[in-house]
Design a protein around this motif. Structure first.
Motif, PDB file in Angstrom:
ATOM      1  N   MET A 154       0.816  -1.295  -0.016  1.00  0.00           N
ATOM      2  CA  MET A 154      -0.136   0.010   0.026  1.00  0.00           C
ATOM      3  C   MET A 154       1.024   1.242  -0.137  1.00  0.00           C
ATOM      4  O   MET A 154       0.536   2.233  -0.655  1.00  0.00           O
ATOM      5  CB  MET A 154      -0.903  -0.108   1.129  1.00  0.00           C
ATOM      6  CG  MET A 154      -1.863   1.272   1.340  1.00  0.00           C
ATOM      7  SD  MET A 154      -3.183   1.215  -0.045  1.00  0.00           S
ATOM      8  CE  MET A 154      -3.112   2.944  -0.358  1.00  0.00           C
ATOM      9  N   LEU A 155       1.867   1.134   0.659  1.00  0.00           N
ATOM     10  CA  LEU A 155       2.862   2.376   0.716  1.00  0.00           C
ATOM     11  C   LEU A 155       3.631   2.667  -0.583  1.00  0.00           C
ATOM     12  O   LEU A 155       3.787   3.870  -1.076  1.00  0.00           O
ATOM     13  CB  LEU A 155       3.690   2.329   1.808  1.00  0.00           C
ATOM     14  CG  LEU A 155       3.625   2.306   3.290  1.00  0.00           C
ATOM     15  CD1 LEU A 155       4.530   2.154   4.105  1.00  0.00           C
ATOM     16  CD2 LEU A 155       2.987   3.755   3.489  1.00  0.00           C
ATOM     17  N   GLY A 156       3.767   1.482  -1.341  1.00  0.00           N
ATOM     18  CA  GLY A 156       4.341   1.715  -2.508  1.00  0.00           C
ATOM     19  C   GLY A 156       3.420   2.163  -3.469  1.00  0.00           C
ATOM     20  O   GLY A 156       3.581   2.989  -4.260  1.00  0.00           O
ATOM     21  N   PHE A 157       1.903   1.755  -3.407  1.00  0.00           N
ATOM     22  CA  PHE A 157       0.829   2.664  -4.246  1.00  0.00           C
ATOM     23  C   PHE A 157       0.891   4.015  -3.972  1.00  0.00           C
ATOM     24  O   PHE A 157       0.764   4.696  -4.698  1.00  0.00           O
ATOM     25  CB  PHE A 157      -0.467   1.793  -3.927  1.00  0.00           C
ATOM     26  CG  PHE A 157      -1.551   2.343  -4.394  1.00  0.00           C
ATOM     27  CD1 PHE A 157      -1.608   2.810  -5.777  1.00  0.00           C
ATOM     28  CD2 PHE A 157      -2.807   2.491  -3.928  1.00  0.00           C
ATOM     29  CE1 PHE A 157      -2.707   3.471  -6.536  1.00  0.00           C
ATOM     30  CE2 PHE A 157      -3.916   3.070  -4.280  1.00  0.00           C
ATOM     31  CZ  PHE A 157      -3.886   3.308  -5.651  1.00  0.00           C
ATOM     32  N   VAL A 158       0.993   4.404  -2.529  1.00  0.00           N
ATOM     33  CA  VAL A 158       0.975   5.905  -2.418  1.00  0.00           C
ATOM     34  C   VAL A 158       2.118   6.587  -3.138  1.00  0.00           C
ATOM     35  O   VAL A 158       1.723   7.595  -3.603  1.00  0.00           O
ATOM     36  CB  VAL A 158       1.014   6.046  -0.823  1.00  0.00           C
ATOM     37  CG1 VAL A 158       1.178   7.530  -0.398  1.00  0.00           C
ATOM     38  CG2 VAL A 158      -0.289   5.484   0.011  1.00  0.00           C
ATOM     39  N   GLY A 159       3.240   5.916  -3.129  1.00  0.00           N
ATOM     40  CA  GLY A 159       4.310   6.620  -3.989  1.00  0.00           C
ATOM     41  C   GLY A 159       3.950   6.780  -5.092  1.00  0.00           C
ATOM     42  O   GLY A 159       4.170   7.577  -5.883  1.00  0.00           O
ATOM     43  N   GLY A 194       1.707   9.654  -5.643  1.00  0.00           N
ATOM     44  CA  GLY A 194       2.404  10.828  -5.802  1.00  0.00           C
ATOM     45  C   GLY A 194       2.929  11.050  -7.031  1.00  0.00           C
ATOM     46  O   GLY A 194       3.106  12.128  -7.527  1.00  0.00           O
ATOM     47  N   ASP A 195       3.839  10.035  -7.590  1.00  0.00           N
ATOM     48  CA  ASP A 195       4.593  10.256  -8.873  1.00  0.00           C
ATOM     49  C   ASP A 195       3.401  10.681 -10.022  1.00  0.00           C
ATOM     50  O   ASP A 195       3.546  11.507 -10.957  1.00  0.00           O
ATOM     51  CB  ASP A 195       5.139   9.066  -9.318  1.00  0.00           C
ATOM     52  CG  ASP A 195       6.372   8.586  -8.449  1.00  0.00           C
ATOM     53  OD1 ASP A 195       6.720   9.577  -7.913  1.00  0.00           O
ATOM     54  OD2 ASP A 195       6.580   7.378  -8.589  1.00  0.00           O
TER      55      ASP A 195
END
Length: 113
Positions: free
Chosen positions: A35-40, A43-44
């Motif tokens: 999920m944190l990867g998805f948030v990144g 952001g991109d």
């Protein structure tokens, strides 16, 4: 390609990432880390949309925007699988709820003007 085919392809790639992470780091990502990867990625995507609108400089242009949108869709498909969400049903249900809610608000606006 339908949603099931997209999900199946997304899960194949997710499995490959799990294997890569096991070999490189000794473990796969947790759902929270995913999920944190998805948030990144979101952001991109935000930066690329701003670049597309001329609000900032960002390398990659249209290709990068398409790539990030696809990354975000991939993450949504994998998260839905991890949490046993029937994404197609949830999407249709949510769109129906939004249609009713927005329609009611518009109708209320019409009666106050």
């Amino acid at each position: 390609m339908n949603l099931d085919e997209l999900r199946d392809q997304a899960l194949q790639i997710h499995d490959l990432y799990d294997e890569l992470n096991r070999r490189a780091r000794g473990r796969a990502w947790t759902r929270e880390e995913f999920m944190l990867g998805f948030v990144g990625d979101v952001g991109d995507l935000a930066k690329l949309v701003m670049a597309e609108e001329g609000a900032r400089e960002m390398p990659g242009g249209r290709h990068a925007l398409e790539h990030e949108l696809a990354d975000c869709l991939w993450s949504v498909l994998v998260l839905a699988h991890h949490y046993d969400v029937d994404l197609e049903s949830a999407f249709h249900r949510t769109m129906s709820e939004l249609t009713a809610s927005i329609g009611a608000r518009l109708a209320a606006e019409d009666t106050t003007h």
